[in-house]
Design a protein around this motif. Structure first.
Motif, mmCIF file in Angstrom:
data_model
loop_
_atom_site.group_PDB
_atom_site.id
_atom_site.type_symbol
_atom_site.label_atom_id
_atom_site.label_comp_id
_atom_site.label_asym_id
_atom_site.label_seq_id
_atom_site.Cartn_x
_atom_site.Cartn_y
_atom_site.Cartn_z
ATOM 1 N N VAL A 5 57.406 62.580 45.927
ATOM 2 C CA VAL A 5 58.170 63.297 46.926
ATOM 3 C C VAL A 5 57.247 63.642 48.077
ATOM 4 C CG1 VAL A 5 57.731 65.550 45.863
ATOM 5 C CG2 VAL A 5 59.710 65.271 47.332
ATOM 6 N N LYS A 6 57.794 63.524 49.292
ATOM 7 C CA LYS A 6 57.075 63.958 50.482
ATOM 8 C C LYS A 6 55.660 63.413 50.531
ATOM 9 C CE LYS A 6 60.387 66.754 52.042
ATOM 10 N NZ LYS A 6 60.598 67.577 53.199
ATOM 11 N N ARG A 7 55.532 62.134 50.666
ATOM 12 C CA ARG A 7 54.264 61.470 50.881
ATOM 13 C C ARG A 7 53.312 61.600 49.706
ATOM 14 N NH1 ARG A 7 51.466 63.157 56.088
ATOM 15 N NH2 ARG A 7 52.242 65.216 55.551
ATOM 16 N N GLY A 8 53.806 61.500 48.515
ATOM 17 C CA GLY A 8 52.891 61.242 47.432
ATOM 18 C C GLY A 8 52.718 62.233 46.324
ATOM 19 N N LEU A 9 53.335 63.426 46.360
ATOM 20 C CA LEU A 9 53.188 64.323 45.221
ATOM 21 C C LEU A 9 53.973 63.760 44.044
ATOM 22 C CD1 LEU A 9 53.434 67.968 46.610
ATOM 23 C CD2 LEU A 9 51.404 66.654 46.016
ATOM 24 N N PRO A 10 53.314 63.500 42.926
ATOM 25 C CA PRO A 10 54.003 62.865 41.795
ATOM 26 C C PRO A 10 54.884 63.839 41.031
ATOM 27 C CG PRO A 10 51.725 63.307 41.230
ATOM 28 C CD PRO A 10 51.881 63.689 42.675
ATOM 29 N N ILE A 11 55.924 63.286 40.417
ATOM 30 C CA ILE A 11 56.798 64.041 39.520
ATOM 31 C C ILE A 11 56.698 63.388 38.149
ATOM 32 C CG2 ILE A 11 59.110 64.925 39.112
ATOM 33 C CD1 ILE A 11 59.766 64.332 42.028
ATOM 34 N N LEU A 12 56.136 64.085 37.190
ATOM 35 C CA LEU A 12 55.929 63.538 35.845
ATOM 36 C C LEU A 12 56.962 64.103 34.881
ATOM 37 C CD1 LEU A 12 53.245 62.835 37.244
ATOM 38 C CD2 LEU A 12 52.080 63.323 35.079
ATOM 39 N N GLN A 22 56.646 55.374 25.655
ATOM 40 C CA GLN A 22 56.486 55.834 27.045
ATOM 41 C C GLN A 22 55.280 56.744 27.245
ATOM 42 O OE1 GLN A 22 60.305 56.659 29.316
ATOM 43 N NE2 GLN A 22 60.999 57.125 27.239
ATOM 44 N N LYS A 23 54.664 57.182 26.157
ATOM 45 C CA LYS A 23 53.593 58.164 26.295
ATOM 46 C C LYS A 23 52.395 57.595 27.058
ATOM 47 C CE LYS A 23 50.931 61.610 23.789
ATOM 48 N NZ LYS A 23 50.641 62.251 22.475
ATOM 49 N N ALA A 24 52.048 56.336 26.798
ATOM 50 C CA ALA A 24 50.899 55.727 27.497
ATOM 51 C C ALA A 24 51.144 55.701 29.004
ATOM 52 C CB ALA A 24 50.652 54.323 26.964
ATOM 53 N N GLU A 25 52.403 55.433 29.401
ATOM 54 C CA GLU A 25 52.742 55.438 30.821
ATOM 55 C C GLU A 25 52.560 56.833 31.412
ATOM 56 O OE1 GLU A 25 56.610 54.659 33.756
ATOM 57 O OE2 GLU A 25 56.787 54.376 31.585
ATOM 58 N N LEU A 26 53.030 57.862 30.685
ATOM 59 C CA LEU A 26 52.878 59.240 31.144
ATOM 60 C C LEU A 26 51.411 59.612 31.304
ATOM 61 C CD1 LEU A 26 53.887 62.133 31.730
ATOM 62 C CD2 LEU A 26 53.897 62.516 29.240
ATOM 63 N N LEU A 27 50.580 59.251 30.329
ATOM 64 C CA LEU A 27 49.161 59.601 30.399
ATOM 65 C C LEU A 27 48.484 58.899 31.578
ATOM 66 C CD1 LEU A 27 48.164 59.574 26.615
ATOM 67 C CD2 LEU A 27 48.699 61.544 28.069
ATOM 68 N N GLY A 28 48.903 57.678 31.878
ATOM 69 C CA GLY A 28 48.364 56.989 33.038
ATOM 70 C C GLY A 28 48.750 57.676 34.335
ATOM 71 N N GLU A 29 50.010 58.112 34.432
ATOM 72 C CA GLU A 29 50.462 58.843 35.612
ATOM 73 C C GLU A 29 49.712 60.161 35.762
ATOM 74 O OE1 GLU A 29 55.117 57.246 35.351
ATOM 75 O OE2 GLU A 29 54.572 59.262 34.668
ATOM 76 N N LEU A 30 49.504 60.832 34.641
ATOM 77 C CA LEU A 30 48.794 62.108 34.676
ATOM 78 C C LEU A 30 47.345 61.914 35.092
ATOM 79 C CD1 LEU A 30 48.594 65.125 34.180
ATOM 80 C CD2 LEU A 30 48.357 64.652 31.722
ATOM 81 N N ARG A 31 46.719 60.889 34.557
ATOM 82 C CA ARG A 31 45.316 60.617 34.907
ATOM 83 C C ARG A 31 45.179 60.380 36.410
ATOM 84 N NH1 ARG A 31 44.913 56.457 32.096
ATOM 85 N NH2 ARG A 31 44.403 57.545 30.151
ATOM 86 N N GLU A 32 46.104 59.623 36.977
ATOM 87 C CA GLU A 32 46.049 59.355 38.409
ATOM 88 C C GLU A 32 46.263 60.631 39.221
ATOM 89 O OE1 GLU A 32 48.301 56.604 41.797
ATOM 90 O OE2 GLU A 32 48.834 56.417 39.680
ATOM 91 N N ALA A 33 47.210 61.459 38.795
ATOM 92 C CA ALA A 33 47.485 62.702 39.515
ATOM 93 C C ALA A 33 46.289 63.652 39.461
ATOM 94 C CB ALA A 33 48.719 63.383 38.925
ATOM 95 N N VAL A 173 47.874 71.110 28.426
ATOM 96 C CA VAL A 173 46.423 70.939 28.282
ATOM 97 C C VAL A 173 46.114 69.827 27.284
ATOM 98 C CG1 VAL A 173 44.322 72.024 27.400
ATOM 99 C CG2 VAL A 173 45.739 73.244 29.035
ATOM 100 N N HIS A 174 46.890 69.735 26.213
ATOM 101 C CA HIS A 174 46.689 68.644 25.250
ATOM 102 C C HIS A 174 46.903 67.284 25.919
ATOM 103 C CE1 HIS A 174 47.463 71.342 21.466
ATOM 104 N NE2 HIS A 174 46.273 71.546 22.016
ATOM 105 N N LEU A 175 47.906 67.194 26.799
ATOM 106 C CA LEU A 175 48.134 65.932 27.499
ATOM 107 C C LEU A 175 46.979 65.620 28.450
ATOM 108 C CD1 LEU A 175 51.949 66.232 28.316
ATOM 109 C CD2 LEU A 175 50.878 64.721 26.638
ATOM 110 N N ALA A 289 36.006 65.737 38.489
ATOM 111 C CA ALA A 289 36.936 64.710 38.005
ATOM 112 C C ALA A 289 38.377 65.192 38.149
ATOM 113 C CB ALA A 289 36.629 64.348 36.556
ATOM 114 N N VAL A 290 38.609 66.451 37.795
ATOM 115 C CA VAL A 290 39.908 67.076 38.007
ATOM 116 C C VAL A 290 39.811 67.907 39.278
ATOM 117 C CG1 VAL A 290 41.610 68.698 37.110
ATOM 118 C CG2 VAL A 290 40.450 67.124 35.555
ATOM 119 N N LYS A 291 40.712 67.663 40.208
ATOM 120 C CA LYS A 291 40.630 68.319 41.500
ATOM 121 C C LYS A 291 41.341 69.664 41.507
ATOM 122 C CE LYS A 291 41.301 65.897 45.194
ATOM 123 N NZ LYS A 291 39.963 66.064 45.815
ATOM 124 N N ALA A 292 40.671 70.664 42.065
ATOM 125 C CA ALA A 292 41.323 71.917 42.421
ATOM 126 C C ALA A 292 41.685 71.788 43.898
ATOM 127 C CB ALA A 292 40.394 73.098 42.188
#
Length: 406
Positions: A5-12, A22-33, A173-175, A289-292
């Motif tokens: 939405v609005k130039r790139g904020l992901p919705i997981l 589908q879990k592997a797909e979710l983890l990939g999306e989360l890693r990218e975010a 946090v587990h994800l 690695a994880v952005k604030a």
């Protein structure tokens, strides 16, 4: 890929975690975010709509209490920085924020004990041998609750919401752990209660944290022109917790996120979602690695900010717009832990992700916590003193306030 939405904020969609296909797909999306922006929406989160709506419907009566009732709940009454603050009473980057809010937290007893190594009114069997004389332990303590006569059912609704989002935060946090190849449960030591071994109680390594929730009302905004708006809360990275789970009420916009390219991205409310972002401690512990991510809230400029902090009952400007309400949940960390200790839980392979992608010349992350504040307790005490100087001087004294305000 995750929807955006609005130039790139992901919705997981967290419900994918329940489907092995589908879990592997979710983890990939989360890693990218996590790696690319550090801000995302989540749906399929599992928090009951009634749990959310039961609290949301109490926000107008909470903020519309008589002025004297809100004054009785002022943060100035609390060494824990819990309670009500009005417009211009909180400061971000040296500027007054145009919002009023109630700060509440996990309901916990006082454990600060300046002259003893045991809590004033706690269970000594679970805290044996700990030194609670350090000043930052004074941050931890009970809430100031509004009167049932003014806001019936508030404490029950708030507690249900707190507990539900707390559980969501642990699952999320587990994800995150799985997304970075860390065994699920790696960070459980930060949040779990003391375990039992036979009939004996095994002391926990850290005192479980106190999570904090803000209930916020921003004034109505008569224009969508962001250039004409004022600081609802200034540009900042979250320093109050490990992760933030924000529920945006209604349709009123205002939240903006700074993109990696330096552009402000609008993060409007989306029905049945939470906005999730990561705090300074998470970025520091993962060495970037994880952005604030820097974010801000812009609001209507027509309200005149008082010259000095005062308790007031806001009168809305003439507008067809509504006040903007939001409910951020800040997942806490133990006050008796350091960023260095947190890093020890995170594999080098994760901590090297930012350096490997940017090259050795860009290994440092500008938002790392100052080494002087490696202690989370010290860092949190400094944060609250700088945000609420009047409360700090009342409860901690001028010498302490001056030290942390340097």
């Amino acid at each position: 890929m995750a929807s955006t939405v609005k130039r790139g904020l992901p919705i997981l969609d967290l419900s994918k975690a329940d489907d092995p296909a589908q879990k592997a797909e979710l983890l990939g999306e989360l890693r990218e975010a996590l790696f690319q922006i550090g801000f995302l929406y989540i749906k399929g989160h599992g928090v009951s709509p009634s749990t959310i709506s039961d609290l949301v419907k109490l926000l107008p009566p909470l903020f519309n209490q008589p002025t004297e009732a809100k004054a009785a709940l002022s943060k100035k009454n609390s060494p824990h920085f819990l309670g009500y603050s009005g417009y211009a009473e909180e400061v971000t980057l040296g500027e007054k924020d145009l919002r009023e809010q109630f700060d509440l937290a996990t309901e916990l007893p006082v454990i600060y004990a300046p002259s003893a190594h045991k809590p004033q009114n706690g269970n000594s069997s679970t805290t044996s041998g700990r030194d609670f004389s350090k000043l930052y332990w004074r941050l931890r303590g009970p809430n100031q609750w509004p009167s049932e006569a003014h806001v019936p059912g508030f404490r029950t609704a708030f507690t249900r919401y707190h507990d539900a989002v707390q559980e969501l935060s642990y699952r999320f946090v587990h994800l995150v752990e799985e997304a970075f190849g860390i065994p699920a449960g790696t960070f459980d030591a930060f949040f779990s209660k003391a375990a039992s071994a036979g009939n004996a109680v095994v002391p926990k390594k850290y005192v479980p944290p106190q999570h904090r929730i803000k209930l916020i009302r921003y004034p109505p905004s008569p224009t969508s022109d962001s250039s004409a708006r004022s600081q609802g809360v200034g540009a900042h990275k979250d320093s109050s917790g490990w992760l933030t789970f924000l529920y945006q009420v209604g349709r009123e916009e205002g939240l903006q996120v700074l993109s990696p390219d330096g552009d402000w991205i609008s993060a409007p409310p989306i029905e049945d979602t939470f906005v999730v972002n990561f705090g300074n401690a998470f970025e520091a512990a993962t060495e970037g690695a994880v952005k604030a991510t820097v974010h801000r809230v812009l609001v209507c400029p027509t309200y005149t900010m008082p010259e000095a902090p005062v308790l007031i009952l806001f009168k809305a400007p003439s507008s067809t717009s509504n006040p903007r309400y939001s409910i951020p949940f800040f997942q806490g960390l133990p006050l008796d832990i350091t960023v260095s200790e947190i890093q020890s839980y995170i594999p080098l392979s994760v901590r090297r992700l930012r350096r490997d992608s940017e090259g050795s010349a860009h290994g440092a992350v500008s938002s790392f916590l100052d080494p002087r504040w490696d202690s989370l307790g010290e860092s949190q005490l400094r944060k609250w003193i700088r945000s609420h100087e009047d409360v700090a001087r009342t409860w901690y004294g001028d010498d302490v306030a001056d030290f942390y305000l340097q």
